[in-house]
Write a protein that holds these residues in place. Structure first.
Motif, PDB file in Angstrom:
ATOM      1  N   ASN A 265     136.123  76.608  42.552  1.00 40.92           N
ATOM      2  CA  ASN A 265     136.918  77.796  42.265  1.00 40.92           C
ATOM      3  C   ASN A 265     136.074  78.965  41.748  1.00 40.92           C
ATOM      4  O   ASN A 265     136.627  79.998  41.363  1.00 40.92           O
ATOM      5  N   ALA A 266     134.754  78.796  41.697  1.00 45.52           N
ATOM      6  CA  ALA A 266     133.888  79.860  41.163  1.00 45.52           C
ATOM      7  C   ALA A 266     132.630  80.026  42.002  1.00 45.52           C
ATOM      8  O   ALA A 266     131.591  80.454  41.501  1.00 45.52           O
ATOM      9  N   LEU A 267     132.721  79.692  43.287  1.00 48.27           N
ATOM     10  CA  LEU A 267     131.544  79.761  44.140  1.00 48.27           C
ATOM     11  C   LEU A 267     131.255  81.199  44.544  1.00 48.27           C
ATOM     12  O   LEU A 267     132.156  81.939  44.955  1.00 48.27           O
ATOM     13  N   LEU A 268     130.007  81.616  44.410  1.00 48.24           N
ATOM     14  CA  LEU A 268     129.584  82.978  44.709  1.00 48.24           C
ATOM     15  C   LEU A 268     128.577  82.995  45.849  1.00 48.24           C
ATOM     16  O   LEU A 268     127.903  81.997  46.118  1.00 48.24           O
ATOM     17  N   ASP A 269     128.487  84.141  46.498  1.00 45.26           N
ATOM     18  CA  ASP A 269     127.426  84.382  47.455  1.00 45.26           C
ATOM     19  C   ASP A 269     126.287  85.034  46.673  1.00 45.26           C
ATOM     20  O   ASP A 269     126.383  86.196  46.282  1.00 45.26           O
ATOM     21  N   PHE A 270     125.218  84.264  46.412  1.00 41.21           N
ATOM     22  CA  PHE A 270     124.144  84.798  45.571  1.00 41.21           C
ATOM     23  C   PHE A 270     122.778  84.345  46.071  1.00 41.21           C
ATOM     24  O   PHE A 270     122.653  83.383  46.827  1.00 41.21           O
ATOM     25  N   ILE A 271     121.751  85.074  45.621  1.00 44.71           N
ATOM     26  CA  ILE A 271     120.356  84.760  45.948  1.00 44.71           C
ATOM     27  C   ILE A 271     119.544  84.878  44.664  1.00 44.71           C
ATOM     28  O   ILE A 271     119.593  85.904  43.988  1.00 44.71           O
ATOM     29  N   VAL A 272     118.797  83.844  44.328  1.00 46.98           N
ATOM     30  CA  VAL A 272     117.924  83.881  43.159  1.00 46.98           C
ATOM     31  C   VAL A 272     116.500  84.142  43.636  1.00 46.98           C
ATOM     32  O   VAL A 272     115.947  83.377  44.435  1.00 46.98           O
ATOM     33  N   PHE A 273     115.916  85.236  43.157  1.00 47.58           N
ATOM     34  CA  PHE A 273     114.558  85.613  43.542  1.00 47.58           C
ATOM     35  C   PHE A 273     113.582  85.245  42.428  1.00 47.58           C
ATOM     36  O   PHE A 273     113.729  85.677  41.275  1.00 47.58           O
ATOM     37  N   ASP A 274     112.601  84.441  42.775  1.00 53.48           N
ATOM     38  CA  ASP A 274     111.522  84.060  41.851  1.00 53.48           C
ATOM     39  C   ASP A 274     112.044  83.500  40.530  1.00 53.48           C
ATOM     40  O   ASP A 274     111.359  83.576  39.491  1.00 53.48           O
TER      41      ASP A 274
END
Length: 325
Positions: A265-274
């Motif tokens: 219920n809290a899934l996001l479209d995200f990218i973690v850089f470094d």
């Protein structure tokens, strides 16, 4: 016939005429008074001339005093103006020196900062007002972004960003971990049709930037979160797998039923850089589910605790995902 006009006549100054008139009147009054007291005419005449001369000298002395006061007042005002001007200039000089010192000690490249300032000064008075407004808006935007980055506050861009995404990908040095929701990346007719991310100009540039990052030794991992179960023979999924594999990207697929319960219920479209910054997009709500997903906001999350949460989420999802076909 030549006519003489008043412009051709020399006129005495009004002040001088007034002084002469006052002197003559004073001398005449003095002569009349001396005549009334039975003084000899020569003595009366001499006394009237003396009094007239004294009157004239007093007038000149009075004018001189007035002029001297005006000169002193003007000189005092001028001196104060010069002092204020010098103080303002020194203040600006000290401020410029302090800014230059900060630039020199900053982690930012000094030549890039000075180049920005130098180029901004090229927008002169002859530049069209609309161009001046555009330049000012870009400077304000850059200034606000730098402030937010320095304060480790969230930076928000209204709509779909491309500059942050491409710049972060091109400058990453360690790793890129991405969670891609198919509801965001797909077009109205699928991943590669109807305006999907990977067929758009941004998607192609982003994929190429990731390919270059892999060549630099950066580890790029992506989790494709499906919106519905699919089989191993899904043509779009195989095409997407080939696309990422050719770019050197490690990709996995996560079906809806495999998403950990705490994240469903809290899934996001995200990218973690470094491991230091999270790039997140939020989809706008739409009543037409067949339409292409619209990005409402793009957010840069820099708070260490929130970035650690994204890293933990990615690790949990990665363990739950399966290899791409």
């Amino acid at each position: 016939m030549i006519e003489n006009t008043t412009d051709d006549r020399e006129k005495l100054p009004v002040g001088l005429l007034r002084k002469v008139g006052t002197t003559t009147l004073t001398a005449g009054i003095a002569y009349v008074i001396t005549s009334l007291v039975d003084k000899p005419n020569i003595a009366g005449f001499t006394l009237s001339v003396l009094i007239g001369g004294i009157t004239l000298i007093v007038q000149f002395l009075n004018d001189f005093e007035n002029r001297l006061q005006k000169v002193e007042t003007h000189q005092r005002d001028h001196t104060q103006h010069v002092e204020d001007l010098v103080e303002t200039r020194f203040h600006k000089l000290n401020e410029a020196t302090e800014l230059f010192r900060l630039v020199e000690t900053s982690t930012m490249r000094p030549d890039e900062v000075t180049t920005l300032v130098r180029h901004s000064t090229l927008i002169g008075p002859t530049t069209p007002p609309l161009v001046q407004s555009l330049a000012s808006a870009q400077i304000r935007r850059t200034s606000n972004l730098l402030r937010e980055l320095s304060e480790k506050a969230d930076a928000i861009y209204e709509g779909e960003d491309r500059e942050w995404l491409l710049c972060l990908t091109e400058d990453s040095t360690v790793g890129i971990d991405a969670v891609s929701l198919m509801t965001v990346d797909s077009g109205s007719k699928g991943v590669f049709e109807g305006g999907g991310l990977w067929t758009s100009d941004l998607g192609q540039r982003y994929l190429d930037a990731q390919r270059q990052a892999v060549k630099r030794g950066v580890t790029v991992r992506r989790i494709m979160v499906l919106d519905q179960p699919t089989g191993e023979d899904d043509e779009e999924l195989r095409h997407l797998s080939d696309l990422h594999r050719a770019a050197g990207i490690e990709a996995r697929v996560l079906e809806p039923r495999a998403v950990p319960g705490t994240l469903r219920n809290a899934l996001l479209d995200f990218i973690v850089f470094d491991g230091s910054l999270s790039y997140e997009t939020t989809r706008a709500s739409s009543v037409d589910h067949s339409a292409k997903a619209i990005i409402a906001t793009t957010r840069l999350v820099m708070r260490p605790d929130r970035v650690r949460d994204r890293i933990r989420w990615f690790d949990d999802l990665w363990d739950s995902a399966r290899e791409m076909p």
